[in-house]
Design an enzyme around this catalytic site. Structure first.
Site, PDB file in Angstrom:
ATOM      1  N   ARG B  41       0.742  -1.358  -0.002  1.00  0.00           N
ATOM      2  CA  ARG B  41      -0.046  -0.009  -0.091  1.00  0.00           C
ATOM      3  C   ARG B  41       0.865   1.183  -0.033  1.00  0.00           C
ATOM      4  NH1 ARG B  41      -4.912   1.855   4.118  1.00  0.00           N
ATOM      5  NH2 ARG B  41      -5.647   3.786   2.612  1.00  0.00           N
ATOM      6  N   HIS B  44      -0.985   7.852   2.229  1.00  0.00           N
ATOM      7  CA  HIS B  44      -1.078   8.255   3.715  1.00  0.00           C
ATOM      8  C   HIS B  44      -1.618   7.298   4.410  1.00  0.00           C
ATOM      9  CE1 HIS B  44      -1.737  12.817   2.886  1.00  0.00           C
ATOM     10  NE2 HIS B  44      -0.459  12.504   3.343  1.00  0.00           N
ATOM     11  N   HIS B  45      -2.218   6.253   3.953  1.00  0.00           N
ATOM     12  CA  HIS B  45      -2.818   5.075   4.544  1.00  0.00           C
ATOM     13  C   HIS B  45      -3.908   5.692   5.566  1.00  0.00           C
ATOM     14  CE1 HIS B  45       0.981   3.059   3.171  1.00  0.00           C
ATOM     15  NE2 HIS B  45       1.751   4.242   3.957  1.00  0.00           N
ATOM     16  N   CYS B  46      -4.816   6.402   5.153  1.00  0.00           N
ATOM     17  CA  CYS B  46      -5.666   7.095   5.738  1.00  0.00           C
ATOM     18  C   CYS B  46      -5.406   7.533   7.075  1.00  0.00           C
ATOM     19  CB  CYS B  46      -7.082   5.975   6.091  1.00  0.00           C
ATOM     20  SG  CYS B  46      -7.591   5.447   4.711  1.00  0.00           S
ATOM     21  N   ALA B  47      -4.179   8.005   7.273  1.00  0.00           N
ATOM     22  CA  ALA B  47      -3.548   8.504   8.626  1.00  0.00           C
ATOM     23  C   ALA B  47      -2.887   9.706   8.189  1.00  0.00           C
ATOM     24  CB  ALA B  47      -2.597   7.538   9.130  1.00  0.00           C
TER      25      ALA B  47
END
Lengths: 147, 88
Positions: B41, B44-47
């Protein structure tokens, strides 16, 4: 998928040495572009005189495709008037999205980005700067997002 | 590889490895690894807040499961070397 089709020498070169990169002190037009899913951000500043882009510079961070696309775009539109820029935008859109788009000599060096259409996840990287340019030239929007 | 920096170095780290490669943006890494059959992946990795905290525009992240083999790890390593080559 041939990686050499995506990462052509022109693209690697513009990524390593972006042209027209940095702030523009006497800008008349400005816009921010964001690709929130991947974190790319682009700031575009232009000096427009009458109908013509006299100067254009960009700042921000992004992948090789987005940096090279912005760098190539600034070279291509500097000195051009709005109708010509609009036409280039349409041609780039076709290049990036139409699977069977014929080679378009009017695009010049921008044609190096044609490999991007084989990688759908990367099309937004290449188109972000063009959408940001549209926003900068239209008085209404100051920030664009690919989402 | 000296140009790879691992983000997150807790003592009892889970089997996820976020990393960056100097001179190669995470999205470019993702595309090149994908071409070699390695799925990571990127971004931002949802972060986003923690990425801002670390001052990172994006990272690549490899996750390991019980089904992964040493061969998979070797393939990841060789794909990373290839990314380095593509970007010269």
């Amino acid at each position: 998928m041939d990686l050499k089709e995506l990462y052509r020498d022109v693209i690697l070169d513009h990524n390593r040495h972006p042209r027209n990169f940095g702030p523009l002190a006497d800008a008349s037009h400005h816009a921010e572009g964001n690709n929130p899913l991947c974190g790319d951000c682009l700031s575009l500043a232009l000096r427009v005189n009458g109908d013509r882009i006299e100067e254009i510079r960009f700042e921000g961070s992004g992948c090789a495709i987005s940096t090279a696309s912005a760098s190539l775009m600034t070279e291509a539109v500097k000195g051009k008037d709005r109708p010509s820029v609009r036409q280039l935008f349409e041609r780039m859109h076709a290049l990036l999205t139409q699977p069977d788009a014929a080679p378009d000599p009017a695009l010049g060096k921008l044609a190096a980005l044609s490999g991007v259409r084989e990688f759908p996840a990367r099309v937004k990287c290449a188109s972000l700067c063009w959408h940001t340019l549209n926003a900068a030239l239209s008085a209404s929007a100051a920030t664009v997002s690919t989402e | 590889m000296p140009e790879i920096e691992i983000v997150g170095t807790a003592a009892h780290k889970a089997a996820v490895l976020s990393f960056t490669m100097q001179g190669v943006h995470a999205h470019d890494l993702g595309t090149i690894l994908d071409a070699d059959g390695v799925a990571v992946r990127t971004g931002h990795h949802c972060a986003m807040p923690v990425m801002t905290f670390f001052g990172l525009p994006a990272t690549a992240r490899a996750s390991f499961g019980c089904y992964n083999t040493e061969e998979d790890v070797a393939r990841l390593a060789s794909a990373l070397r290839r990314a380095r080559e593509v970007f010269g």
